[in-house]
Design a protein around this motif. Structure first.
Motif, PDB file in Angstrom:
ATOM      1  N   LEU A  17       0.829  -1.211   0.000  1.00 26.78           N
ATOM      2  CA  LEU A  17       0.000   0.000   0.000  1.00 26.78           C
ATOM      3  C   LEU A  17       0.863   1.262   0.000  1.00 26.78           C
ATOM      4  N   GLN A  18       0.311   2.354  -0.534  1.00 21.43           N
ATOM      5  CA  GLN A  18       1.009   3.637  -0.562  1.00 21.43           C
ATOM      6  C   GLN A  18       0.608   4.540   0.599  1.00 21.43           C
ATOM      7  N   HIS A  19      -0.210   4.022   1.502  1.00 20.24           N
ATOM      8  CA  HIS A  19      -0.594   4.751   2.705  1.00 20.24           C
ATOM      9  C   HIS A  19      -0.491   3.774   3.884  1.00 20.24           C
ATOM     10  N   GLU A  20      -0.472   4.308   5.096  1.00 19.31           N
ATOM     11  CA  GLU A  20      -0.359   3.449   6.271  1.00 19.31           C
ATOM     12  C   GLU A  20      -1.719   2.920   6.708  1.00 19.31           C
ATOM     13  N   GLU A  21      -1.735   1.663   7.116  1.00 24.14           N
ATOM     14  CA  GLU A  21      -2.899   1.075   7.755  1.00 24.14           C
ATOM     15  C   GLU A  21      -2.443   0.320   8.992  1.00 24.14           C
ATOM     16  N   PHE A  22      -3.257   0.370  10.028  1.00 28.39           N
ATOM     17  CA  PHE A  22      -2.954  -0.323  11.279  1.00 28.39           C
ATOM     18  C   PHE A  22      -3.986  -1.422  11.455  1.00 28.39           C
ATOM     19  N   TRP A  23      -3.513  -2.653  11.608  1.00 30.90           N
ATOM     20  CA  TRP A  23      -4.401  -3.804  11.728  1.00 30.90           C
ATOM     21  C   TRP A  23      -4.154  -4.537  13.050  1.00 30.90           C
ATOM     22  N   ILE A  24      -5.209  -5.195  13.525  1.00 26.48           N
ATOM     23  CA  ILE A  24      -5.116  -6.028  14.718  1.00 26.48           C
ATOM     24  C   ILE A  24      -5.497  -7.456  14.353  1.00 26.48           C
ATOM     25  N   ILE A  25      -4.683  -8.412  14.782  1.00 25.47           N
ATOM     26  CA  ILE A  25      -5.033  -9.826  14.661  1.00 25.47           C
ATOM     27  C   ILE A  25      -5.440 -10.302  16.056  1.00 25.47           C
ATOM     28  N   TYR A  26      -6.674 -10.766  16.172  1.00 29.32           N
ATOM     29  CA  TYR A  26      -7.197 -11.233  17.455  1.00 29.32           C
ATOM     30  C   TYR A  26      -7.063 -12.758  17.527  1.00 29.32           C
ATOM     31  N   LEU A  27      -6.518 -13.241  18.637  1.00 35.98           N
ATOM     32  CA  LEU A  27      -6.241 -14.668  18.804  1.00 35.98           C
ATOM     33  C   LEU A  27      -6.945 -15.234  20.029  1.00 35.98           C
ATOM     34  N   ASN A  28      -7.209 -16.559  19.983  1.00 36.53           N
ATOM     35  CA  ASN A  28      -7.714 -17.207  21.191  1.00 36.53           C
ATOM     36  C   ASN A  28      -6.535 -17.749  21.997  1.00 36.53           C
ATOM     37  N   ASN A  29      -6.819 -18.513  23.036  1.00 32.06           N
ATOM     38  CA  ASN A  29      -5.716 -18.957  23.913  1.00 32.06           C
ATOM     39  C   ASN A  29      -4.839 -20.028  23.280  1.00 32.06           C
ATOM     40  N   SER A  30      -5.214 -20.507  22.081  1.00 31.12           N
ATOM     41  CA  SER A  30      -4.366 -21.451  21.340  1.00 31.12           C
ATOM     42  C   SER A  30      -3.638 -20.754  20.199  1.00 31.12           C
ATOM     43  N   ASN A  31      -3.687 -19.424  20.210  1.00 33.11           N
ATOM     44  CA  ASN A  31      -3.085 -18.601  19.151  1.00 33.11           C
ATOM     45  C   ASN A  31      -3.708 -18.846  17.782  1.00 33.11           C
ATOM     46  N   LYS A  32      -4.958 -19.283  17.762  1.00 32.25           N
ATOM     47  CA  LYS A  32      -5.695 -19.398  16.510  1.00 32.25           C
ATOM     48  C   LYS A  32      -6.345 -18.056  16.197  1.00 32.25           C
ATOM     49  N   VAL A  33      -6.356 -17.712  14.921  1.00 30.64           N
ATOM     50  CA  VAL A  33      -6.872 -16.408  14.507  1.00 30.64           C
ATOM     51  C   VAL A  33      -8.391 -16.384  14.615  1.00 30.64           C
ATOM     52  N   LEU A  34      -8.899 -15.413  15.384  1.00 29.04           N
ATOM     53  CA  LEU A  34     -10.333 -15.196  15.490  1.00 29.04           C
ATOM     54  C   LEU A  34     -10.809 -14.162  14.477  1.00 29.04           C
ATOM     55  N   LEU A  35      -9.959 -13.149  14.256  1.00 24.49           N
ATOM     56  CA  LEU A  35     -10.348 -12.058  13.363  1.00 24.49           C
ATOM     57  C   LEU A  35      -9.120 -11.235  13.013  1.00 24.49           C
ATOM     58  N   LYS A  36      -9.077 -10.744  11.794  1.00 24.36           N
ATOM     59  CA  LYS A  36      -8.118  -9.716  11.387  1.00 24.36           C
ATOM     60  C   LYS A  36      -8.945  -8.485  11.059  1.00 24.36           C
ATOM     61  N   GLU A  37      -8.573  -7.344  11.613  1.00 26.33           N
ATOM     62  CA  GLU A  37      -9.403  -6.154  11.400  1.00 26.33           C
ATOM     63  C   GLU A  37      -8.545  -4.901  11.288  1.00 26.33           C
ATOM     64  N   GLN A  38      -8.895  -4.065  10.316  1.00 32.34           N
ATOM     65  CA  GLN A  38      -8.223  -2.768  10.186  1.00 32.34           C
ATOM     66  C   GLN A  38      -8.688  -1.865  11.312  1.00 32.34           C
ATOM     67  N   SER A  39      -7.742  -1.361  12.072  1.00 36.25           N
ATOM     68  CA  SER A  39      -8.071  -0.466  13.173  1.00 36.25           C
ATOM     69  C   SER A  39      -8.138   0.984  12.717  1.00 36.25           C
ATOM     70  N   SER A  40      -7.243   1.346  11.813  1.00 30.78           N
ATOM     71  CA  SER A  40      -7.242   2.719  11.305  1.00 30.78           C
ATOM     72  C   SER A  40      -6.495   2.789   9.990  1.00 30.78           C
ATOM     73  N   LYS A  41      -6.734   3.875   9.289  1.00 26.49           N
ATOM     74  CA  LYS A  41      -6.128   4.089   7.982  1.00 26.49           C
ATOM     75  C   LYS A  41      -5.612   5.516   7.952  1.00 26.49           C
TER      76      LYS A  41
END
Length: 232
Positions: A128-152
């Motif tokens: 990308l040519q601009h910054e984006e901040f993302w969060i990867i949410y995990l459960n207690n087994s480090n499995k991905v629950l959700l990936k979500e853009q927090s800000s742009k």
């Protein structure tokens, strides 16, 4: 015969030199980048074969396929012999490749390393040519629950709302999160702002018993991991 007016059609080449036939005879890995692109565009011009045209395009971007993926339809049409339809074919193929990489990364159910985070997020934000901040949410087994853009943000930064980050974590019953953002400049070193937001989110996570496991700065070809560098 007037060689100056002779069309340099791939059909006139020896069969072993024709990209399509070469792919059938020797397999896709035997083809160069230029030959693969030549198959996409189908034909060159009266003075230039499709492969030579493809080589000319690649030479202009230092033979870097990642740079090819950043060219627009208008950029590609600047090359003599590339019309709108051929430009769209190239861009479509590059995009399919990007989506294939992304889907392959998403098949991973559990994150065990920073490299795996990079594999997931690079196709999303690495070019990308601009910054984006993302969060990867995990459960207690480090499995991905959700990936979500927090800000742009813009070219040089983005803002993150700590409350919204952890509101989502609580809703998902997430026990850990990984922070990710890209640097369009290509620089991997974290800025003071990067260090500050990491510290702020980690402190908030400690209070809520939600671990901030890592923060990755992602560029086109590489990444910086706060955890790997013992900065968490």
């Amino acid at each position: 015969m007037n060689y100056e007016n002779k069309s340099f059609s791939i059909k006139s080449w020896a069969e072993d030199d024709r990209p399509r036939e070469k792919l059938l005879l020797k397999g896709k890995s035997a083809l160069s980048d230029a030959e693969l692109i030549a198959i996409l565009i189908g034909s060159g011009s009266r003075s230039e074969s499709a492969v030579d045209l493809s080589k000319r395009i690649l030479n202009s971007i230092d033979n870097n396929i990642n740079k090819l993926g950043k060219l627009s339809v208008l950029d590609l049409q600047k090359f003599k012999g590339i019309g709108e339809a051929k430009a769209i074919s190239i861009i479509t193929a590059i995009e399919l490749g990007r989506r294939r990489r992304l889907e392959g990364a998403l098949e991973l159910s559990k994150i065990a390393s920073s490299q795996e985070v990079f594999n997931i997020m690079q196709p999303i934000i690495g070019e990308l040519q601009h910054e984006e901040f993302w969060i990867i949410y995990l459960n207690n087994s480090n499995k991905v629950l959700l990936k979500e853009q927090s800000s742009k943000g813009g070219l040089t930064g983005t803002l993150v709302d700590v409350r919204l980050v952890f509101k989502k974590a609580i809703e998902l019953f997430s026990t850990g999160i990984i922070l990710c953002h890209n640097h369009p400049s290509g620089k991997l070193q974290p800025s003071n702002a990067d260090k500050l937001i990491t510290s702020k989110l980690k402190s908030a996570g400690d209070t809520l018993d939600i671990k901030v496991l890592d923060h990755l700065i992602i560029t086109e070809n590489a990444y910086f991991s706060f955890a790997d560098e013992n900065l968490m």
